[in-house]
Design an enzyme around this catalytic site. Structure first.
Site, PDB file in Angstrom:
ATOM      1  N   GLU A   1       0.810  -1.217   0.000  1.00 55.08           N
ATOM      2  CA  GLU A   1       0.000   0.000   0.000  1.00 55.08           C
ATOM      3  C   GLU A   1       0.845   1.269   0.000  1.00 55.08           C
ATOM      4  O   GLU A   1       0.440   2.294  -0.543  1.00 55.08           O
ATOM      5  CB  GLU A   1      -0.925   0.029   1.226  1.00 55.08           C
ATOM      6  CG  GLU A   1      -1.862  -1.154   1.343  1.00 55.08           C
ATOM      7  CD  GLU A   1      -1.325  -2.174   2.341  1.00 55.08           C
ATOM      8  OE1 GLU A   1      -2.127  -2.738   3.085  1.00 55.08           O
ATOM      9  OE2 GLU A   1      -0.096  -2.374   2.359  1.00 55.08           O
TER      10      GLU A   1
ATOM     11  N   ASP B   1      26.927  14.245 -27.402  1.00 56.85           N
ATOM     12  CA  ASP B   1      27.779  14.844 -28.424  1.00 56.85           C
ATOM     13  C   ASP B   1      29.113  15.160 -27.774  1.00 56.85           C
ATOM     14  O   ASP B   1      29.219  15.194 -26.550  1.00 56.85           O
ATOM     15  CB  ASP B   1      27.116  16.106 -28.971  1.00 56.85           C
ATOM     16  CG  ASP B   1      27.731  16.561 -30.283  1.00 56.85           C
ATOM     17  OD1 ASP B   1      28.736  15.961 -30.703  1.00 56.85           O
ATOM     18  OD2 ASP B   1      27.216  17.521 -30.878  1.00 56.85           O
TER      19      ASP B   1
ATOM     20  N   ASP C   1      21.617  19.653 -26.301  1.00 54.60           N
ATOM     21  CA  ASP C   1      21.252  21.033 -25.992  1.00 54.60           C
ATOM     22  C   ASP C   1      20.702  21.806 -27.182  1.00 54.60           C
ATOM     23  O   ASP C   1      20.445  23.002 -27.073  1.00 54.60           O
ATOM     24  CB  ASP C   1      22.456  21.791 -25.424  1.00 54.60           C
ATOM     25  CG  ASP C   1      23.643  21.786 -26.381  1.00 54.60           C
ATOM     26  OD1 ASP C   1      23.519  21.231 -27.487  1.00 54.60           O
ATOM     27  OD2 ASP C   1      24.704  22.338 -26.018  1.00 54.60           O
TER      28      ASP C   1
ATOM     29  N   ASP D   1      18.834  17.848 -31.312  1.00 61.63           N
ATOM     30  CA  ASP D   1      18.840  16.762 -30.324  1.00 61.63           C
ATOM     31  C   ASP D   1      17.444  16.359 -29.869  1.00 61.63           C
ATOM     32  O   ASP D   1      17.294  15.396 -29.103  1.00 61.63           O
ATOM     33  CB  ASP D   1      19.662  17.172 -29.094  1.00 61.63           C
ATOM     34  CG  ASP D   1      21.132  17.371 -29.411  1.00 61.63           C
ATOM     35  OD1 ASP D   1      21.661  16.576 -30.202  1.00 61.63           O
ATOM     36  OD2 ASP D   1      21.740  18.314 -28.880  1.00 61.63           O
TER      37      ASP D   1
ATOM     38  N   ASN E   1       2.922 -13.868   4.439  1.00 56.71           N
ATOM     39  CA  ASN E   1       1.740 -13.741   5.291  1.00 56.71           C
ATOM     40  C   ASN E   1       0.478 -14.225   4.592  1.00 56.71           C
ATOM     41  O   ASN E   1      -0.387 -14.872   5.200  1.00 56.71           O
ATOM     42  CB  ASN E   1       1.559 -12.273   5.704  1.00 56.71           C
ATOM     43  CG  ASN E   1       2.572 -11.850   6.756  1.00 56.71           C
ATOM     44  OD1 ASN E   1       3.137 -12.695   7.450  1.00 56.71           O
ATOM     45  ND2 ASN E   1       2.806 -10.558   6.864  1.00 56.71           N
TER      46      ASN E   1
ATOM     47  N   ASN F   1      -1.419  -4.073   9.108  1.00 60.41           N
ATOM     48  CA  ASN F   1      -0.955  -3.363   7.918  1.00 60.41           C
ATOM     49  C   ASN F   1      -0.591  -1.911   8.232  1.00 60.41           C
ATOM     50  O   ASN F   1       0.386  -1.387   7.706  1.00 60.41           O
ATOM     51  CB  ASN F   1      -2.028  -3.400   6.829  1.00 60.41           C
ATOM     52  CG  ASN F   1      -2.163  -4.778   6.205  1.00 60.41           C
ATOM     53  OD1 ASN F   1      -1.284  -5.619   6.340  1.00 60.41           O
ATOM     54  ND2 ASN F   1      -3.278  -5.015   5.526  1.00 60.41           N
TER      55      ASN F   1
ATOM     56  N   ASP G   1       2.943  -0.441   7.602  1.00 63.63           N
ATOM     57  CA  ASP G   1       3.021   0.688   6.681  1.00 63.63           C
ATOM     58  C   ASP G   1       3.757   1.865   7.310  1.00 63.63           C
ATOM     59  O   ASP G   1       4.565   2.538   6.653  1.00 63.63           O
ATOM     60  CB  ASP G   1       1.615   1.129   6.261  1.00 63.63           C
ATOM     61  CG  ASP G   1       0.950   0.121   5.335  1.00 63.63           C
ATOM     62  OD1 ASP G   1       1.671  -0.740   4.788  1.00 63.63           O
ATOM     63  OD2 ASP G   1      -0.292   0.185   5.180  1.00 63.63           O
TER      64      ASP G   1
END
Length: 931
Positions: A340, A383, A658, A662, A726, A751, A755
């Site tokens: 989760e 380059d 740049d 490109d 589990n 949980n 968590d």
């Protein structure tokens, strides 16, 4: 040039101006007059021009309803209202609600949302609230971080140019005047002046030029300036060379390096090639490495999750006669398998890494998953100019016609360079002249009989001309009356054409120059001649009958940090591919100087050219791209195809660029990288913006990516293996026991506790071994890991059933169920705490002990597991106190489980992790990044 009969001046736009093809290669067949209401260029088929290669200058002016004297101010305002401002199309900001909803597209987030809704439908309100809260927090975190990155990128936005010199008239009777106007106010038909240092503000047709050269590497990738001239009739020989090779056209994104010119604007704003190169590829790029990895893991788990509730329901109905009352338990089991916290931890981890990069290195991560992709990059494409090399050449040597070293050749070149710089009144010193002067000075004072540059005085100069391709200085030596010496230097072919020699000697010298150029050197030929002194002006016609002196060889200077940075990247498992538009020999020489060699090959002289790439199929290119290191003469399409081939071969690729040229490769790569001073559209397309174009900055970004990815990978391995164990134990117990092995509320609390502890993964400092290699999330590797360790965890749970049976053999009824629930609850949290400590990434015990946040979180989780059943909350959750015998037996089970985990982990590391010992540099840098 006579003015067009339809020249501006009537105060209105022509209803249907004559139309032409603005440049060869433009889309034809569309008549779009200037007054159509958008940024346009006048286009139509090129037939009827008489040449078949495009319009003449006069036809272009007529099509634009303009003339050499420029537009009227009133007409320019009318056109501006119809065509719009001359600015690049700006990307609209994404509103918050849309950004939030877009975050739900993550597979795990979508599944969690679905499970939350199912939990609400079966009245499991606690589970539903927790799940939906996690989804909301994850989406908020991701939206906030992307908004921050967008604001940082917007702060970097700047126009391609700010002002331009335009020629306009107040009325038909007034003379044209030059004045500076904002670039945004330019319109098609405007006549502009171009001078050294100017940025070309739009796509233009040249009307007059004087030694004009432009730097268009942002569009083509070619690092050398290109000569431009105002050809009235296009050259048929260049009809198939493409628009950028046409000398009469200049394009937005170029810059003037020398000379001057007058031009008429043919396209502005979104109609320019500069904008079209970006707009044509502004769509969604393919799935990145992070997307592919998360989706692979997600769908594997989703299949398990979708199968779990029906299996639980059918098994309980068949064996225990239970019906829909087990649905909340079945949903709880499915939620138990789900990580989760994955969206929250992924977003938090990547956001912290991105914020740290921005704060310490000035690196802006625009797309959070790109930080993971940086950590997974194993091939970096770039380059050479400005990255591997500096933008200045140095002299590598000077030789005579027999290829023998000769310092006098260099000194004669210095004479020409010195007086060219002093007499030509250039706006900026030429880099080649400066390199020659520096080398001549380094040679020291000349000996007797050698040329002394300081002994000559300048008389006149013929500056470099892109058509002549030579520069000549006329000098005299005091005491030598009546004699002027012409010293000429420039392109080898151009200088040899001006020398007095036979064809055989010329061919021999050209072959010598070709051999030298093939080794990556740039050559200047030097020649001289004595003339009778005269008072009249010297002209190019005097550059005849020269005596060839020799060749000056120059090479590009590697960037000071490039070699060390390449070495560090290699040790981190990142190979570098050079994709350049330059000459193959030049690229190979730079790579040789930096020690960049293809794996398993003697050197980088095995260069793949664009012609070879064109001859290969996609499958063949995958093999060639994996093996080769240097690709020369690359167009933007070649770069994109090579990057795509590397991805098809299983590599995670980064591309550093740049310029507009490109853009295709930036979109094709898993992660596009550009420096802060890149062109505007390149910054828009890139995922990561560097403070400067430096490989060291990329190395820091890669380390930050690996740190974040390492924490995510560790979280997934530990959480999924524990959850799977589990779930297996829960399903087994559900079939063995006459009651539910754990109540839905207990599953929820368990949980929640796990968590909360898992948040520590976002703040962990990974071991240095994680930083030594790319950290890709491979679904198959995860499946093997979580299956093996999940079964081990399930075995510990099943052993706990036996312990509970011994400790609770006298218990019965509700008290027995409550004790069983408490015992398994405690064991689950204790085993999960052990997993967090023992399965943390790290080869050595010292590395594993370094996990401060995880150790604290695991200790808190264990304390909650032991204490909660003993508190007043225990009975409320259906749990009761346990006898002391249970804790003694559980200690034995946990001890055996810890031993089993340690043995299994060591076996896994021997089989799947590299055996290399980290070098000291990696260790130190890893510690710095970890902080």
């Amino acid at each position: 040039m006579p003015e067009s009969s339809s020249a501006a001046g009537s105060g209105h736009l022509a209803a249907a101006p004559a139309s032409v093809t603005p440049f060869p290669g433009a889309d034809s067949g569309t008549d779009s007059a200037i007054g159509s209401g958008g940024n346009t260029t006048a286009t139509a088929p090129a037939t009827g021009t008489g040449t078949g290669t495009g319009p003449t200058a006069l036809q272009t002016l007529r099509a634009l309803d303009s003339g050499p004297r420029g537009l009227l101010e009133a007409e320019a305002e009318i056109r501006l209202g119809r065509t719009g401002e001359n600015v690049l199309p700006a990307r609209r900001p994404v509103p918050w609600p849309r950004r939030f909803l877009r975050s739900l597209r993550d597979p795990f987030t979508s599944v969690l949302l679905g499970l939350g809704l199912v939990s609400a439908l079966v009245s499991a309100w606690g589970t539903a609230c927790v799940i939906l809260t996690l989804v909301a927090v994850s989406c908020l975190l991701r939206s906030a971080e992307e908004h921050r990155a967008d604001r940082s990128t917007a702060a970097l936005r700047e126009l391609v140019a700010t002002t331009a010199t335009v020629v306009r008239r107040a009325s038909d009777d007034t003379p044209p005047l030059e004045r500076e106007v904002p670039v945004a106010d330019l319109v098609p038909g405007d006549v502009i002046r171009l001078r050294p240092g100017d940025l070309v503000p739009a796509d233009v047709r040249l009307l007059r030029t004087d030694g004009l050269t432009v730097h268009q590497s942002a569009l083509t990738g070619e690092s050398a300036p290109v000569a431009k001239q105002a050809l009235d009739v296009p050259d048929p020989a260049l009809s198939g060379a493409g628009p950028f090779a046409q000398p009469q056209w200049c394009f937005q994104g170029s810059s003037v390096t020398s000379g001057s010119g007058t031009a008429v604007i043919v396209a502005t704003g979104g109609a320019t090639r500069f904008a079209a190169a970006h707009e044509g590829r502004a769509g969604q790029r393919g799935a990145s490495a992070f997307d592919r990895s998360v989706q692979g893991i997600s769908w594997t788990l989703i299949r398990f999750m979708l199968l779990t509730p029906p299996l639980v329901l059918m098994a309980n109905a068949a064996l225990r006669g239970r019906g829909l009352e087990t649905l909340p338990f079945a949903v709880a089991v499915a939620v138990g398998l789900t990580p989760e916290m994955l969206p929250v931890i992924v977003t938090t981890t990547l956001a912290r890494g991105a914020a740290r990069l921005a704060r310490t290195s000035g690196v802006i991560v625009k797309r959070l998953p790109a930080l993971h992709d940086l950590g997974a990059v194993d091939v970096l494409c770039l380059d050479k100019t400005g990255t591997l090399t500096e933008d200045r050449p140095v002299v590598a040597g000077a030789t005579d016609g027999a290829d023998r070293s000769d310092a006098d050749v260099l000194r004669w070149a210095a004479v020409s360079a010195l007086w060219t710089l002093q007499l030509a009144e250039l706006p900026a010193a030429d880099a080649l002249d400066e390199a020659v002067l520096d080398a001549a000075e380094a040679c020291g004072p000349p000996a007797a009989g050698e040329v002394d540059p300081e002994a000559y005085e300048g008389v006149a100069v013929l500056p470099f001309d892109p058509v002549r391709r030579v520069a000549t200085a006329v000098v005299r030596r005091p005491g030598r009356l009546g004699v002027h010496t012409l010293v000429t230097k420039g392109a080898v072919e151009a200088v040899l054409d001006r020398c007095a020699m036979d064809g055989a000697e010329r061919d021999r010298l050209l072959a010598l120059a070709d051999r030298k150029a093939g080794t990556g050197l740039r050559l200047l030929a030097v020649a001289r001649a004595d003339r009778v002194a005269r008072a009249g002006a010297y002209t190019p016609a005097d550059e005849r009958g020269l005596t060839f002196l020799g060749l000056v060889a120059l090479r590009d200077v590697p960037a000071p940090s490039a070699a060390d940075a390449l070495g560090v990247l290699a040790r981190r498992g990142v190979s570098v591919k050079v994709l350049t538009g330059d000459h193959p020999g030049t690229a190979a020489r730079v790579c040789a100087d930096l020690g960049l060699r293809p794996e398993g090959r003697p050197g980088p002289d095995d260069v793949v050219t664009a012609e070879v790439v064109d001859s290969l199929s996609d499958a063949e290119l995958v093999r060639v791209a994996d093996r080769a290191t240097v690709f020369a003469r690359c167009t933007p399409e070649h770069k994109a195809r090579i990057v795509s081939a590397l991805r098809a071969g299983g590599h995670t690729t980064g591309f550093l660029g740049d310029g507009v040229n490109d853009l295709p490769a930036l979109h094709a790569a898993d992660v596009g990288i550009c420096p802060r001073n890149a062109v505007d559209v390149a910054r828009e397309a890139a995922d990561v913006v560097l403070a400067e174009k430096d490989l060291t900055a990329i190395d820091r970004a890669v380390l930050a990516g690996r740190r974040s990815s390492g924490n995510i990978a560790t979280y997934l391995r530990i959480t999924l293996s524990s959850n799977l164990g589990n779930v297996i134990a829960m399903l087994t117990a559900g079939l063995m026991l006459p009651f539910l092995p754990m109540l839905p509320a207990q599953v929820l609390v368990q949980n929640l506790c796990f968590d909360a502890a898992q948040l520590a993964f976002a703040f962990d400092r990974p071991a240095a071994s994680v930083l030594r290699r790319p950290t890709a999330l491979r679904p198959r590797d995860f499946l093997r890991f979580i299956t093996g360790f999940g079964l081990l965890n399930a075995a510990a749970d099943l052993a706990t059933f036996g312990v509970l049976a011994l400790a609770l053999h006298n218990a019965s009824g509700d008290s027995g169920e409550a004790a069983f629930h408490a015992g398994w609850f405690t064991e689950n949290l204790l085993t999960q705490a052990l997993v967090m400590i023992l399965l943390r990434t790290g080869r050595s015990a010292a590395e594993r002990r370094a996990g401060g946040p995880l150790r604290a979180a695991a200790a808190a989780l264990a304390a909650v597991g032991v204490a909660l059943p003993l508190t007043p909350l225990g009975p409320l959750l259906g749990m009761s106190a346990l006898p002391p015998l249970y804790y003694l037996l559980l200690g034995s089970v946990l001890g055996l489980y810890a031993v089993g985990l340690t043995v299994a982990r060591r076996r896994y590391e021997r089989r799947h992790l590299p055996d290399a010992v980290p070098d000291q540099v990696t260790e130190r840098q890893g510690e710095r990044v970890g902080r």
